[in-house]
Design an enzyme around this catalytic site. Sequence first.
Site, PDB file in Angstrom:
ATOM      1  N   ASP A  59      56.426  39.924  36.526  1.00  0.00           N
ATOM      2  CA  ASP A  59      56.885  41.224  37.029  1.00  0.00           C
ATOM      3  C   ASP A  59      56.394  41.458  38.453  1.00  0.00           C
ATOM      4  O   ASP A  59      55.831  42.500  38.775  1.00  0.00           O
ATOM      5  CB  ASP A  59      56.426  42.354  36.097  1.00  0.00           C
ATOM      6  CG  ASP A  59      54.928  42.401  35.908  1.00  0.00           C
ATOM      7  OD1 ASP A  59      54.259  41.364  36.117  1.00  0.00           O
ATOM      8  OD2 ASP A  59      54.414  43.489  35.569  1.00  0.00           O
ATOM      9  N   GLU A  98      43.257  39.460  29.888  1.00  0.00           N
ATOM     10  CA  GLU A  98      42.458  39.686  31.103  1.00  0.00           C
ATOM     11  C   GLU A  98      40.962  39.807  30.784  1.00  0.00           C
ATOM     12  O   GLU A  98      40.115  39.351  31.560  1.00  0.00           O
ATOM     13  CB  GLU A  98      42.957  40.955  31.808  1.00  0.00           C
ATOM     14  CG  GLU A  98      42.372  41.193  33.177  1.00  0.00           C
ATOM     15  CD  GLU A  98      43.091  42.339  33.880  1.00  0.00           C
ATOM     16  OE1 GLU A  98      44.016  42.076  34.654  1.00  0.00           O
ATOM     17  OE2 GLU A  98      42.720  43.506  33.627  1.00  0.00           O
ATOM     18  N   ALA A 139      58.847  34.625  30.633  1.00  0.00           N
ATOM     19  CA  ALA A 139      59.896  35.640  30.626  1.00  0.00           C
ATOM     20  C   ALA A 139      60.383  35.777  29.190  1.00  0.00           C
ATOM     21  O   ALA A 139      61.317  35.090  28.771  1.00  0.00           O
ATOM     22  CB  ALA A 139      61.026  35.249  31.561  1.00  0.00           C
TER      23      ALA A 139
HETATM   24  C1  2GW Z   1      54.315  43.396  28.212  1.00  0.00           C
HETATM   25  C2  2GW Z   1      53.867  44.701  27.985  1.00  0.00           C
HETATM   26  C3  2GW Z   1      54.702  45.626  27.325  1.00  0.00           C
HETATM   27  C4  2GW Z   1      55.947  45.214  26.926  1.00  0.00           C
HETATM   28  C5  2GW Z   1      56.387  43.931  27.170  1.00  0.00           C
HETATM   29  C6  2GW Z   1      55.584  42.991  27.801  1.00  0.00           C
HETATM   30  C7  2GW Z   1      56.061  41.633  28.076  1.00  0.00           C
HETATM   31  C8  2GW Z   1      55.291  40.775  28.846  1.00  0.00           C
HETATM   32  C9  2GW Z   1      57.335  41.162  27.617  1.00  0.00           C
HETATM   33  O1  2GW Z   1      58.109  41.842  26.894  1.00  0.00           O
HETATM   34  N1  2GW Z   1      57.752  39.924  27.971  1.00  0.00           N
HETATM   35  C10 2GW Z   1      56.990  39.097  28.752  1.00  0.00           C
HETATM   36  O2  2GW Z   1      57.431  37.994  29.102  1.00  0.00           O
HETATM   37  N2  2GW Z   1      55.740  39.512  29.143  1.00  0.00           N
HETATM   38  C11 2GW Z   1      54.907  38.560  29.916  1.00  0.00           C
HETATM   39  O3  2GW Z   1      53.546  38.962  29.876  1.00  0.00           O
HETATM   40  C12 2GW Z   1      55.338  38.557  31.366  1.00  0.00           C
HETATM   41  O4  2GW Z   1      55.122  37.275  31.919  1.00  0.00           O
HETATM   42  C13 2GW Z   1      54.382  39.565  31.974  1.00  0.00           C
HETATM   43  O5  2GW Z   1      54.253  39.451  33.365  1.00  0.00           O
HETATM   44  C14 2GW Z   1      53.107  39.260  31.203  1.00  0.00           C
HETATM   45  C15 2GW Z   1      52.079  40.397  31.169  1.00  0.00           C
HETATM   46  O6  2GW Z   1      52.701  41.621  30.843  1.00  0.00           O
HETATM   47  P1  2GW Z   1      52.870  42.774  31.964  1.00  0.00           P
HETATM   48  O7  2GW Z   1      53.147  42.090  33.267  1.00  0.00           O
HETATM   49  O8  2GW Z   1      53.840  43.771  31.503  1.00  0.00           O
HETATM   50  O9  2GW Z   1      51.462  43.432  31.941  1.00  0.00           O
HETATM   51  P2  2GW Z   1      50.626  44.066  33.205  1.00  0.00           P
HETATM   52  O10 2GW Z   1      51.405  43.961  34.470  1.00  0.00           O
HETATM   53  O11 2GW Z   1      50.136  45.396  32.786  1.00  0.00           O
HETATM   54  O12 2GW Z   1      49.521  42.991  33.199  1.00  0.00           O
HETATM   55  C16 2GW Z   1      48.139  42.932  33.290  1.00  0.00           C
HETATM   56  O13 2GW Z   1      47.500  43.096  32.007  1.00  0.00           O
HETATM   57  C17 2GW Z   1      47.945  42.182  31.001  1.00  0.00           C
HETATM   58  C18 2GW Z   1      47.160  42.424  29.740  1.00  0.00           C
HETATM   59  O14 2GW Z   1      47.366  43.728  29.281  1.00  0.00           O
HETATM   60  C19 2GW Z   1      47.780  40.742  31.432  1.00  0.00           C
HETATM   61  O15 2GW Z   1      46.419  40.401  31.554  1.00  0.00           O
HETATM   62  C20 2GW Z   1      48.454  40.536  32.772  1.00  0.00           C
HETATM   63  O16 2GW Z   1      48.247  39.214  33.220  1.00  0.00           O
HETATM   64  C21 2GW Z   1      47.904  41.524  33.786  1.00  0.00           C
HETATM   65  O17 2GW Z   1      48.577  41.351  35.037  1.00  0.00           O
HETATM   66 MN    MN Z   2      52.347  42.255  35.215  1.00  0.00          MN
END
Ligand code: 2GW
Ligand code: MN
Length: 297
Positions: free
Chosen positions: A157, A247, A66
Site C-alpha cells: 500500500d 511489526e 497482494a
Molecule cells: C490489512 C489490514 C486490514 C485489512 C486488510 C489487510 C491486508 C493486508 C489485505 O487485505 N491484503 C494484503 O495483501 N495485506 C498485506 O499486508 C499487504 O501487503 C499490506 O501492505 C500488508 C500489511 O497490511 P497494511 O499495509 O494494511 O497494514 P499497515 O499499513 O497498517 O501496516 C503496518 O502494520 C502491519 C501490522 O499491523 C504490518 O507490520 C505492516 O508491515 C506495517 O507497515
Molecule cells: Mn501498509
Amino acid sequence: GRGASDSLPERATSCRSATERRGRRTDVLMMTPWLAPIVWDGSFNINILNAQFHQRHVRIGLTVFAIKKYTVFMKTFMETAEKFFMAGHKVNYYVFTDRVKEMPNITLADGRQLVVLEVPSYKRWQDVSMRRMEMIRDHSSKRFINEVDYLVCVDVDIKFTDEVGVEILSDVFGTLHPGFFGASHVQFTYERRKASVAYISPDDGDFYYAGGFFGGTVEEVYKLTNFCHSEMMTDKGNNIEAIWHDESYLNKYFLYHKPTKVLSPEYIWNNYYGHPGVIRKIRFLGIPKNDTAIRNK
Ligand code: 2GW
Ligand code: MN
C-alpha cells in the site's frame, strides 16, 4: 619545502562531490551505537555504490503481498518501482497473491521479471499481515536462494516517489518507523505485555522499526522470518497476539540481532507525519487507505 598548507585546502575543495557540497548531515543520527550506517539522503554517493554492486552482478528480489482487495495497489506499486527501484540492476518482483487474474500487465525494463506466487489468503487481516513471515521464509529456502542475492520485503500500500537503490543493501537491514524516529525508547510501541514472547522491557530497545520495509541477504532474511514466524506460533499457542502483529516480532528480532544497516524514514514515509526538514527526500510513500472499501475488518 612542500607547503601542505598551500595546496591541500584547494585540492580538498575541488574533490568534494555534489552531495558533500550540499552539506554533510549534522542534523540527524548517521550511525547506530553498534556502528551500522543509518542511510539518509546526502550520506552516500550512489555512483560509487552502483559501480560496486554492478561489479558483483548483484540480483535483488522485491517481495510484496497482494491478498484479497489489496490487489488494487499493484499497478501503482509496479509502475513506480519500475521507475525508482534499483534502476539498472537485476530485479525479480515476487508477488504473493490469492488473485492471480488481478495482476496488472506491465512491461518491465531489461533484466527485470515478475514472478507471481499463488498463495492462500487468511480470513483475519492480522493473519494476512503476519503470515507473510512464514511465506517469505518458505520461499527463501525453496526458491529465492537460487535466484537472488538480496531480498527487500515491503508493504504493497505504497508508491515509490524517488530513487531507492543499492544504498539500502546490507546483510540485514531495517527501517526507522516515521512515527518514532525522534522519540525516546520508552515511547516506542513495542509489545509491553510479558505474556507475549515479543515483550520488550522499557529499559531496552534502540529504535522502533517499521514492519513494512526490511531485508538483507536471502540467508539473513530466512533467519529473520523464521524467528518471527516461530515466535508468532508460540504466542498463538498461548492465545496471545502481539500489539502490532508482525511489526512487534520484527522489533524483538532486531533487539537481539542488530541490523547491519538502518534506513531512515525517507524509505517508508507517510504524509500523516507532515514533512519535517530532516526528510530531504521522500522515497517510498504510504497510500492513504479507505478502511471500509479496501480493508475487510
Ligand atoms: C490489512 C489490514 C486490514 C485489512 C486488510 C489487510 C491486508 C493486508 C489485505 O487485505 N491484503 C494484503 O495483501 N495485506 C498485506 O499486508 C499487504 O501487503 C499490506 O501492505 C500488508 C500489511 O497490511 P497494511 O499495509 O494494511 O497494514 P499497515 O499499513 O497498517 O501496516 C503496518 O502494520 C502491519 C501490522 O499491523 C504490518 O507490520 C505492516 O508491515 C506495517 O507497515
Ligand atoms: Mn501498509
